[in-house]
Structures are given as structure tokens and as C-alpha cells.
Design a protein around this motif. Structure first.
Motif, PDB file in Angstrom:
ATOM      1  N   THR A   1       5.434   2.353  -7.329  1.00 53.43           N
ATOM      2  CA  THR A   1       4.617   1.781  -7.694  1.00 53.43           C
ATOM      3  C   THR A   1       4.023   0.920  -6.558  1.00 53.43           C
ATOM      4  OG1 THR A   1       4.915   1.770 -10.195  1.00 53.43           O
ATOM      5  CG2 THR A   1       3.682  -0.135  -9.556  1.00 53.43           C
ATOM      6  N   ILE A   2       4.853  -0.034  -6.078  1.00 58.24           N
ATOM      7  CA  ILE A   2       4.602  -1.033  -4.922  1.00 58.24           C
ATOM      8  C   ILE A   2       4.054  -0.269  -3.730  1.00 58.24           C
ATOM      9  CG2 ILE A   2       5.753  -2.338  -3.167  1.00 58.24           C
ATOM     10  CD1 ILE A   2       7.572  -3.315  -5.563  1.00 58.24           C
ATOM     11  N   GLN A   3       4.251   1.011  -3.302  1.00 59.86           N
ATOM     12  CA  GLN A   3       3.953   1.583  -2.128  1.00 59.86           C
ATOM     13  C   GLN A   3       2.326   1.817  -2.210  1.00 59.86           C
ATOM     14  OE1 GLN A   3       4.963   5.736  -1.466  1.00 59.86           O
ATOM     15  NE2 GLN A   3       5.678   5.205   0.529  1.00 59.86           N
ATOM     16  N   LYS A   4       2.228   2.652  -3.338  1.00 62.70           N
ATOM     17  CA  LYS A   4       0.652   3.315  -3.789  1.00 62.70           C
ATOM     18  C   LYS A   4      -0.173   1.827  -3.877  1.00 62.70           C
ATOM     19  CE  LYS A   4       2.393   7.001  -3.097  1.00 62.70           C
ATOM     20  NZ  LYS A   4       2.083   7.593  -1.418  1.00 62.70           N
ATOM     21  N   SER A   5       0.481   0.728  -4.786  1.00 58.13           N
ATOM     22  CA  SER A   5      -0.344  -0.267  -5.141  1.00 58.13           C
ATOM     23  C   SER A   5      -0.972  -1.133  -3.577  1.00 58.13           C
ATOM     24  CB  SER A   5       0.347  -1.278  -5.976  1.00 58.13           C
ATOM     25  OG  SER A   5       0.455  -0.837  -6.997  1.00 58.13           O
ATOM     26  N   THR A   6      -0.004  -1.190  -2.709  1.00 57.62           N
ATOM     27  CA  THR A   6      -0.256  -1.687  -1.334  1.00 57.62           C
ATOM     28  C   THR A   6      -1.497  -1.047  -0.718  1.00 57.62           C
ATOM     29  OG1 THR A   6       2.024  -2.432  -1.173  1.00 57.62           O
ATOM     30  CG2 THR A   6       0.856  -2.275   0.879  1.00 57.62           C
ATOM     31  N   GLU A   7      -1.120   0.307  -0.703  1.00 61.18           N
ATOM     32  CA  GLU A   7      -2.111   1.398  -0.088  1.00 61.18           C
ATOM     33  C   GLU A   7      -3.643   1.160  -0.707  1.00 61.18           C
ATOM     34  OE1 GLU A   7      -0.874   5.416  -0.094  1.00 61.18           O
ATOM     35  OE2 GLU A   7       1.048   4.929   0.421  1.00 61.18           O
TER      36      GLU A   7
ATOM     37  N   LYS B   1      13.688  -8.446  -1.967  1.00 63.22           N
ATOM     38  CA  LYS B   1      13.466  -8.202  -0.518  1.00 63.22           C
ATOM     39  C   LYS B   1      13.292  -6.803  -0.109  1.00 63.22           C
ATOM     40  CE  LYS B   1      16.501 -12.171   0.642  1.00 63.22           C
ATOM     41  NZ  LYS B   1      17.784 -12.615   1.250  1.00 63.22           N
ATOM     42  N   HIS B   2      13.888  -5.838  -1.074  1.00 62.72           N
ATOM     43  CA  HIS B   2      13.740  -4.513  -0.890  1.00 62.72           C
ATOM     44  C   HIS B   2      12.391  -4.152  -1.179  1.00 62.72           C
ATOM     45  CE1 HIS B   2      14.431  -0.038  -1.356  1.00 62.72           C
ATOM     46  NE2 HIS B   2      13.672  -0.108  -2.351  1.00 62.72           N
ATOM     47  N   TRP B   3      11.645  -4.592  -2.245  1.00 63.72           N
ATOM     48  CA  TRP B   3      10.234  -4.286  -2.601  1.00 63.72           C
ATOM     49  C   TRP B   3       9.381  -4.922  -1.565  1.00 63.72           C
ATOM     50  CZ3 TRP B   3      11.677  -6.344  -8.215  1.00 63.72           C
ATOM     51  CH2 TRP B   3      12.412  -5.033  -8.749  1.00 63.72           C
ATOM     52  N   GLN B   4       9.730  -5.886  -0.954  1.00 64.42           N
ATOM     53  CA  GLN B   4       8.802  -6.511   0.081  1.00 64.42           C
ATOM     54  C   GLN B   4       8.750  -5.756   1.383  1.00 64.42           C
ATOM     55  OE1 GLN B   4       6.709  -9.501  -0.170  1.00 64.42           O
ATOM     56  NE2 GLN B   4       5.830  -8.262   1.362  1.00 64.42           N
ATOM     57  N   HIS B   5       9.856  -5.060   1.527  1.00 71.69           N
ATOM     58  CA  HIS B   5      10.007  -4.124   2.607  1.00 71.69           C
ATOM     59  C   HIS B   5       9.120  -3.073   2.469  1.00 71.69           C
ATOM     60  CE1 HIS B   5      11.815  -2.026   6.156  1.00 71.69           C
ATOM     61  NE2 HIS B   5      12.183  -1.053   5.233  1.00 71.69           N
ATOM     62  N   ILE B   6       9.397  -2.232   1.044  1.00 67.27           N
ATOM     63  CA  ILE B   6       8.512  -1.331   0.969  1.00 67.27           C
ATOM     64  C   ILE B   6       6.985  -1.513   0.928  1.00 67.27           C
ATOM     65  CG2 ILE B   6       7.588   0.152  -1.288  1.00 67.27           C
ATOM     66  CD1 ILE B   6      10.439   1.031  -0.336  1.00 67.27           C
ATOM     67  N   ALA B   7       6.748  -2.704   0.693  1.00 69.53           N
ATOM     68  CA  ALA B   7       4.979  -3.317   0.837  1.00 69.53           C
ATOM     69  C   ALA B   7       4.760  -3.224   2.479  1.00 69.53           C
ATOM     70  CB  ALA B   7       4.977  -4.411   0.320  1.00 69.53           C
ATOM     71  N   ILE B   8       5.728  -3.753   3.261  1.00 66.93           N
ATOM     72  CA  ILE B   8       5.601  -3.738   4.721  1.00 66.93           C
ATOM     73  C   ILE B   8       5.309  -2.371   5.279  1.00 66.93           C
ATOM     74  CG2 ILE B   8       6.607  -4.263   6.962  1.00 66.93           C
ATOM     75  CD1 ILE B   8       7.829  -6.841   5.443  1.00 66.93           C
TER      76      ILE B   8
END
Length: 242
Positions: A95-101, A129-136
Motif C-alpha cells: 500500500t505504501i509503495q504504490k501510494s507513493t508512486e 521507520k520500516h514504512w518510511q524506508h519503503i516510501a523512500i
């Protein structure tokens, strides 16, 4: 060949030579096996990206020289803040990866009544912190120069009490509210429920907080699918897709 692109949380300027952070160093030296004089692109989350040349490459130490700065705006004009009930395993990462894209500006992970994930304070910090890394990582891949913010976990009511946006939407399949008839917003708050859906009490709390119920088609989507589909529609209507 595409120039490798990395997030480097430093103040960058042309002519500067400096050492890269450990994670970027490992990727350049051990994964990509790059050599001195090759080029990379860095961004620091402040809206610019920087073309750099590798000045020194060792297994545990890489130095680069910043060649030029380019000010590129790739952020959507529509600010989308997602309140996402925490899902299990890799679903939240997806969810976080695709939402960022798709251009999400921020996300607040939420504890809701039917949320099956329970985390103590220490694990909450680690997951955030893990989710923020996914977003980065998603920003590195999608050419975004500004990072979306993953805020600390909140309860649903805490989020409802504090979230601010021109338009507030809660996904609720028992509605036929047409989005196209709403005034064009500059910011949207989007509430996504858990795998079992929001309870009637939670939906009513959202409505009391000024959220409008909306459905994105006749089918019920999974919790990791709903924010992706919703953002695609929102960005098409009021953002920068299409």
C-alpha cells in the motif's frame, strides 16, 4: 542506461565532495559494483536532484562530487493524506509503495476496531521507520524528489479529530456519491478501513467529522487495493494523472 538514483539526506550543492551514507555505499559498491567516474543521481527530499560523479569507491566507503543541481517538480498539485488501517504482512508495504508512486503526500497508519495487527510502542516505532524506508525506495524508483511523510500510528478517533483537508472521503460501498460533481479540492483526506471493513460506529464517527462517503465502483476492494484505485481516480480528476 538509466543513471542509478538514491536518496541521500544531506545538504547538497554543486562542487561539493562528500561521503555517502552506509546504505547507499553498500548498494553502489557491493550490489551495482560501480567504478570511479561513473555517475549517479541523488535527491535529499527537498525538491531538487543532483547529478554526481563517483570520486572514490571502496567496499565500505564511497565519495561523490556533485556536478549540477536540477530543480524538478514531480509532486502532484493534489495533496492526498491517507488514513490507512494497518494491514498484515506485506500488504501494508505494498500500500505504501504504490501510494507513493501515485503521488501520496502523507499517510497515517491507524488502529481500528477490526484491525488484526497489534503492536507495542517499540514495535510501532520500528514499523513506522520500516514504512518510511519503503516510501523512500518508492521515491528512488518513481523519480519523486519529495518524500511522503509516514506519521506515527494513531487510533482512528485521534486521526479523525485532527486531520485537515479541503475534502474528506471515507470509502463506503453503500453509496453512489459522484466525485466529479464535487468542487475541485487542493487537498484530500482519504480513510481506508481494514480487511473486515470499518464498523458502522466508525463510519458514523467519520461522517460526524465531516467525511463524505464515496464508492469507487460497484465492487468491494481489498484494503491494499482500495487506496491505490482511489488515488488513481483522485489524481485523474484533480491531480496530475491523465
Amino acid at each position: 542506461m538509466r543513471i542509478p538514483r538514491f536518496y541521500e539526506p544531506s545538504d547538497l550543492s554543486p562542487g561539493q565532495t562528500f561521503s555517502l551514507s552506509e546504505s547507499v555505499t553498500q548498494h553502489i559498491s557491493r550490489v551495482l559494483r560501480m567504478k570511479p567516474a561513473e555517475q549517479i543521481t541523488l535527491f535529499n527530499g527537498q525538491g531538487s536532484e543532483f547529478l554526481c560523479t563517483l570520486a572514490r569507491v571502496e567496499k565500505r566507503h564511497v565519495e561523490v562530487t556533485v556536478i549540477q543541481e536540477e530543480n524538478l517538480t514531480r509532486s502532484s498539485p493534489l495533496k492526498v493524506h491517507i488514513g490507512q488501517s494497518i494491514s498484515r504482512g506485506e500488504r501494508m508495504d505494498y500500500t505504501i509503495q504504490k501510494s507513493t508512486e501515485l503521488g501520496m503526500s502523507s499517510m497515517t497508519p491507524l488502529f481500528t476496531e477490526r484491525c488484526e495487527v497489534r503492536l507495542n510502542n517499540d514495535r510501532q516505532d520500528k514499523r513506522t521507520k520500516h514504512w518510511q524506508h519503503i516510501a523512500i525506495s518508492a521515491c528512488e524508483q518513481s523519480l519523486r524528489n519529495e518524500l511522503p511523510v509516514i506519521t506515527p500510528i494513531q487510533t482512528l478517533q485521534e486521526w479523525l479529530d485532527n486531520v485537515d483537508a479541503d475534502l474528506k472521503l471515507v470509502l463506503h460501498h453503500h453509496t453512489e456519491q459522484p466525485l466529479g460533481q464535487l468542487p475541485r479540492p487542493e487537498s484530500v483526506a482519504l480513510l481506508i478501513g481494514p480487511e473486515g471493513g470499518l464498523t458502522e460506529t466508525e463510519v458514523n464517527a467519520a461522517l460526524a467529522a465531516g467525511f463524505k462517503p464515496v464508492a469507487f465502483g460497484p465492487r468491494v476492494m481489498r484494503t491494499e487495493t482500495a487506496p491505490i484505485a482511489a488515488q488513481a481516480v483522485l489524481q485523474y480528476l484533480w491531480g496530475d494523472l491523465g
